[in-house]
Design an enzyme around this catalytic site. Sequence first.
Site, PDB file in Angstrom:
ATOM      1  N   HIS A 116       0.860  -1.192  -0.042  1.00 58.96           N
ATOM      2  CA  HIS A 116      -0.099  -0.116  -0.118  1.00 58.96           C
ATOM      3  C   HIS A 116       0.860   1.145   0.096  1.00 58.96           C
ATOM      4  O   HIS A 116       2.097   1.389   0.305  1.00 58.96           O
ATOM      5  CB  HIS A 116      -0.929  -0.080   1.261  1.00 58.96           C
ATOM      6  CG  HIS A 116      -1.916  -1.013   1.380  1.00 58.96           C
ATOM      7  ND1 HIS A 116      -3.039  -1.044   2.183  1.00 58.96           N
ATOM      8  CD2 HIS A 116      -2.163  -2.208   0.569  1.00 58.96           C
ATOM      9  CE1 HIS A 116      -3.771  -1.825   1.974  1.00 58.96           C
ATOM     10  NE2 HIS A 116      -3.345  -2.700   0.958  1.00 58.96           N
TER      11      HIS A 116
ATOM     12  N   GLU B 122       0.940   3.848   1.723  1.00 55.29           N
ATOM     13  CA  GLU B 122       1.721   4.287   3.237  1.00 55.29           C
ATOM     14  C   GLU B 122       2.476   3.338   3.611  1.00 55.29           C
ATOM     15  O   GLU B 122       3.703   3.950   3.847  1.00 55.29           O
ATOM     16  CB  GLU B 122       0.657   4.280   4.253  1.00 55.29           C
ATOM     17  CG  GLU B 122      -0.756   4.917   3.943  1.00 55.29           C
ATOM     18  CD  GLU B 122      -1.823   4.263   3.079  1.00 55.29           C
ATOM     19  OE1 GLU B 122      -1.556   3.333   2.218  1.00 55.29           O
ATOM     20  OE2 GLU B 122      -2.870   4.288   3.855  1.00 55.29           O
TER      21      GLU B 122
ATOM     22  N   CYS C 222      -6.095   1.912   5.855  1.00 52.64           N
ATOM     23  CA  CYS C 222      -6.596   0.699   6.426  1.00 52.64           C
ATOM     24  C   CYS C 222      -6.087   0.277   7.711  1.00 52.64           C
ATOM     25  O   CYS C 222      -4.935   0.919   8.210  1.00 52.64           O
ATOM     26  CB  CYS C 222      -6.551  -0.430   5.301  1.00 52.64           C
ATOM     27  SG  CYS C 222      -4.791  -1.108   5.411  1.00 52.64           S
TER      28      CYS C 222
END
Length: 149
Positions: free
Chosen positions: A47, A49, A77
Amino acid sequence: MDHALDEARSAGARGEVPVGAVIIDGQGQIVALAGNRTRELVDPTAHAEVLAIRAACAVLGSERLIDHDLYVTLEPCAMCAGAIAAARIKRLYFGASDPKSGGVLAGARVFTHAQCHHAPEVYDGIGAEQSTTLLHEFFDEKRAFTQKK
């Protein structure tokens, strides 16, 4: 957030879900930026991040990003929120909310748990309109392509 949006657009152009992230140091300098690469890297943890955190930690030679801010186009998430806490990010700014898979203000609300050793300051809705539009356009295009088959 403009740089995170650029990363999100690049991710979308690669066929990834258009999410981008940027890590800024205490002086306002970009330390790392990334877009989603889960499909490209065949890695469910890739992801935006997580990739930005990994890159920033490598640049700084530290697993802690104290006094660093993270800008991301979509609410992180639960996995990404856990990584943000572990990296000790000072402030989290995110664009679009994610009532389905979010882990900050929706869903797991990772930073509110007693087991969370660090909670950043959280600011939501930053660039939300642009972030939401990118996501909607991406998924509308995917649905239209699927319906043509």
